[in-house]
Design an enzyme around this catalytic site. Sequence first.
Site, PDB file in Angstrom:
ATOM      1  N   HIS A 113      -5.466  -3.011  -2.792  1.00  0.00           N
ATOM      2  CA  HIS A 113      -5.164  -2.056  -3.861  1.00  0.00           C
ATOM      3  C   HIS A 113      -5.111  -2.696  -5.243  1.00  0.00           C
ATOM      4  O   HIS A 113      -4.955  -1.992  -6.233  1.00  0.00           O
ATOM      5  CB  HIS A 113      -3.836  -1.345  -3.581  1.00  0.00           C
ATOM      6  CG  HIS A 113      -3.869  -0.538  -2.327  1.00  0.00           C
ATOM      7  ND1 HIS A 113      -4.350   0.753  -2.298  1.00  0.00           N
ATOM      8  CD2 HIS A 113      -3.527  -0.855  -1.055  1.00  0.00           C
ATOM      9  CE1 HIS A 113      -4.277   1.205  -1.051  1.00  0.00           C
ATOM     10  NE2 HIS A 113      -3.791   0.242  -0.281  1.00  0.00           N
ATOM     11  N   SER A 168       0.799  -1.219   0.000  1.00  0.00           N
ATOM     12  CA  SER A 168       0.000   0.000   0.000  1.00  0.00           C
ATOM     13  C   SER A 168       0.834   1.273   0.000  1.00  0.00           C
ATOM     14  O   SER A 168       0.356   2.309  -0.440  1.00  0.00           O
ATOM     15  CB  SER A 168      -0.962  -0.008   1.194  1.00  0.00           C
ATOM     16  OG  SER A 168      -0.265  -0.194   2.402  1.00  0.00           O
ATOM     17  N   LYS A 170     -11.597   1.358  -1.952  1.00  0.00           N
ATOM     18  CA  LYS A 170     -10.548   1.867  -2.835  1.00  0.00           C
ATOM     19  C   LYS A 170     -11.068   1.897  -4.267  1.00  0.00           C
ATOM     20  O   LYS A 170     -11.897   2.739  -4.594  1.00  0.00           O
ATOM     21  CB  LYS A 170      -9.274   1.079  -2.594  1.00  0.00           C
ATOM     22  CG  LYS A 170      -8.708   1.516  -1.245  1.00  0.00           C
ATOM     23  CD  LYS A 170      -7.763   0.612  -0.566  1.00  0.00           C
ATOM     24  CE  LYS A 170      -7.434   1.205   0.808  1.00  0.00           C
ATOM     25  NZ  LYS A 170      -6.883   0.244   1.740  1.00  0.00           N
TER      26      LYS A 170
HETATM   27  C1  LIG Z   1      -6.678   0.219   3.107  1.00  0.00           C
HETATM   28  C2  LIG Z   1      -6.158  -1.133   3.448  1.00  0.00           C
HETATM   29  C3  LIG Z   1      -6.811  -1.930   4.387  1.00  0.00           C
HETATM   30  C4  LIG Z   1      -7.947  -1.410   5.233  1.00  0.00           C
HETATM   31  O1  LIG Z   1      -9.113  -1.343   4.515  1.00  0.00           O
HETATM   32  P1  LIG Z   1     -10.292  -0.407   5.072  1.00  0.00           P
HETATM   33  O2  LIG Z   1     -11.499  -0.889   4.383  1.00  0.00           O
HETATM   34  O3  LIG Z   1      -9.901   0.977   4.707  1.00  0.00           O
HETATM   35  O4  LIG Z   1     -10.334  -0.615   6.554  1.00  0.00           O
HETATM   36  C5  LIG Z   1      -6.365  -3.216   4.593  1.00  0.00           C
HETATM   37  N1  LIG Z   1      -5.299  -3.688   3.923  1.00  0.00           N
HETATM   38  C6  LIG Z   1      -4.620  -2.944   3.028  1.00  0.00           C
HETATM   39  C7  LIG Z   1      -3.454  -3.525   2.310  1.00  0.00           C
HETATM   40  C8  LIG Z   1      -5.032  -1.636   2.773  1.00  0.00           C
HETATM   41  O5  LIG Z   1      -4.357  -0.891   1.922  1.00  0.00           O
END
Ligand SMILES: *Cc1c(COP(=O)(O)O)cnc(C)c1O
Length: 388
Positions: free
Chosen positions: A206, A178, A238
Site C-alpha cells: 500500500h 493494510s 493497488k
Molecule cells: C493486497 C496485499 C497483498 C496481496 O497482494 P495481491 O497482489 O492482491 O495478491 C499482500 N500484502 C499486503 C500487505 C496487501 O495489502
Amino acid sequence: MSFDQLQAELDQRKRDHLYRRRRVLESAQGPEVQVDGRRFLAFCSNDYLGLANHPEVIAAMRDGAARYGVGGGGPHLVNGHSAAHHELEDALAEFTGRERVLLFSTGYMANLGAINALLGKQDAIFQDRLNHASLLDAGLLSGARFQRYLHNDADSLAQRLAKADARRKLVVTDGVFSMDGDLADLPGLALVARQQGAWLMVDDAHGFGCIGRGGRGIVDHFGLGNDEVPVLVGTLGKAFGTAGAFVAGSETLIETLIQLARTYIYTTSMPPAVACATLASLRLLEREDWRRERLNSLIARFRNGCRQLGLEVMDSPTPIQPILVGESGKAMAMSAALEAQGIFVSAIRPPTVPAGSARLRVTLSAEHSDEQLDRLLDALDKARGMTA
Ligand SMILES: *Cc1c(COP(=O)(O)O)cnc(C)c1O
C-alpha cells in the site's frame, strides 16, 4: 457424507455478523461505480491514484495484447518470460534503486515464494501481529519457528530476536498496514534487525506509488538503503492499478528466488499485456506528482472532517482511513446505512482484524473530488444517527 455440518457453520457465521458476500461490479473502477444495477459513490478501492481505468494504461494493455496475445503461455522458466516482463523488471529495478526485480503473478504469491525460498525448518521468522494474511501464511508454510511481535514495537521484536537460536532470522512487516493505514516503524525495526543479525523484509503493497519521493514507497520515505531492507515486496494491483507483484533486491536474492521460489517456478506468468499496462502506469506515476499531492489534500480534508464530526479515525497518513466501530454487527449496520445513501464503503470484521475492532475501511483516490468527499462525511454523520 453430507454437508450439514458445513451448512451449520455457515449459519452460525451469519448469526455472528461475519458472513461475507461478494458484490457484482458492472463498471470500471472509479469514484463512481455501478453495483448490482445501482450507481454508488465508492470509497473502498485500492486504486489510490486512479490508474486502473486510465486511458494510457488501457491503451498499453490493448497494444500489449495485440503484440503478445492474451495469455502468458507458460511459466517464466519455460516459455512464459516475455520481453514485456523483462522490460518491466528492469524499469522497476531502476525505480526502486535495486539491482534486480522479479515479477510474480500476485502479491500473495510473491510473499509465499520469497519467504519459502529464504527459510526452512532451521530458521526463525518474526512478524508484526497485524501483518497481511499472505505473510502470516507464508511464515507458517515455511516450517521456520514462527513468532509474532507486538504491533510496530521494535522492543518487542528485539526481545524475541535476542532469545532466538536459528540458522537465519527473518523479520517481516507490512510497510503500510493494510487494515489500519499506519506506517511501519522501519527505522526502529531496521536497527534491531541489524543489531541482531536478522534480515528485514518489507511488504509495501500500500506504500508503493503513494508515499516516498515520486511514489517510491516506504523505504524511500524513511531514507533507508538496500542493506537495511534487503527484501522489498511491492504489489501492482493497488496504486499501480494493474495486477501482479514483485520482489526487489540484490542479484543474489533474485537469483535465489528464481532457483527456489515455488510460486514463481510452478505457475503461469502474468499476461504480458499486464506487464505492458504496468509499465504505462509506472510512467504516469513518475510523471504525475499531482496524483499524490491530490491524495494528500483529500486525506487531510477527510481527517479534519471526521474530527469535526467526532468520528474516531486511526493514526494513518495514507489513503487507508479506517473508522473504528467495534462490534461486527454495528460495522455492518453502518455500511448498510451508507449504502442506503448511495455510498459504498466496506465493513472489515474479524478475523481480518482483531476481535472487537471491526471498522469501516474508507479508502481515498486521487480521482475523488472535494464534493464527493464531503458527501461521504455527511453520509457518515447520518449513518451514525441511523445506527445509534
Ligand atoms: C493486497 C496485499 C497483498 C496481496 O497482494 P495481491 O497482489 O492482491 O495478491 C499482500 N500484502 C499486503 C500487505 C496487501 O495489502
